[in-house]
Design a protein around this motif. Structure first.
Motif, PDB file in Angstrom:
ATOM      1  N   ILE A  36       0.818  -1.213   0.000  1.00 27.32           N
ATOM      2  CA  ILE A  36       0.000   0.000   0.000  1.00 27.32           C
ATOM      3  C   ILE A  36       0.848   1.257   0.000  1.00 27.32           C
ATOM      4  N   PHE A  37       2.145   1.140  -0.326  1.00 24.22           N
ATOM      5  CA  PHE A  37       3.019   2.306  -0.327  1.00 24.22           C
ATOM      6  C   PHE A  37       2.549   3.335  -1.353  1.00 24.22           C
ATOM      7  N   GLY A  38       2.178   2.894  -2.539  1.00 24.11           N
ATOM      8  CA  GLY A  38       1.709   3.817  -3.573  1.00 24.11           C
ATOM      9  C   GLY A  38       0.440   4.545  -3.163  1.00 24.11           C
ATOM     10  N   ASN A  40      -0.446   5.215  -0.081  1.00 24.54           N
ATOM     11  CA  ASN A  40      -0.087   6.168   0.964  1.00 24.54           C
ATOM     12  C   ASN A  40       0.554   7.422   0.388  1.00 24.54           C
ATOM     13  N   VAL A  41       1.392   7.259  -0.636  1.00 28.81           N
ATOM     14  CA  VAL A  41       2.011   8.415  -1.289  1.00 28.81           C
ATOM     15  C   VAL A  41       0.946   9.261  -1.963  1.00 28.81           C
ATOM     16  N   LEU A  42       0.009   8.622  -2.649  1.00 30.13           N
ATOM     17  CA  LEU A  42      -1.070   9.358  -3.305  1.00 30.13           C
ATOM     18  C   LEU A  42      -1.949  10.080  -2.284  1.00 30.13           C
ATOM     19  N   LEU A  43      -2.237   9.444  -1.166  1.00 32.73           N
ATOM     20  CA  LEU A  43      -3.022  10.096  -0.117  1.00 32.73           C
ATOM     21  C   LEU A  43      -2.294  11.312   0.441  1.00 32.73           C
TER      22      LEU A  43
END
Length: 83
Positions: A36-38, A40-43
């Motif tokens: 879910i790193f991507g 989290n970055v988008l959030l």
């Protein structure tokens, strides 16, 4: 492909009360490891954009209304709208 998952043996981490029942031993819970790193970055990026828009609208509203409450309402409304 994304739906082809490698076969994994899942180790039970919680002891069961009735481990000797054959029906209990015939099934196991399978869970995927999600990255879910991507997300989290988008959030984080969208939150920064929303905060920037809310600050801009708060700053603009403070020039128009010259009081704190309407400026906060406009800035908070813009933050909720952009989220």
């Amino acid at each position: 492909m994304w739906f082809v998952q490698p076969k994994q043996d899942y180790i039970p981490e919680m002891p069961w009360k009735h481990t000797n029942e054959p029906a209990l031993m015939s099934w196991q819970i399978r869970a995927r490891n999600y990255d879910i790193f991507g997300a989290n970055v988008l959030l984080a990026a969208l939150t920064i954009v929303s905060l920037g828009g809310a600050y801009f609208s708060f700053d603009t509203a403070s020039l128009v209304f010259e009081t704190l409450l309407p400026s906060l309402l406009v800035g908070g409304g813009c933050f909720l709208f952009l989220c």
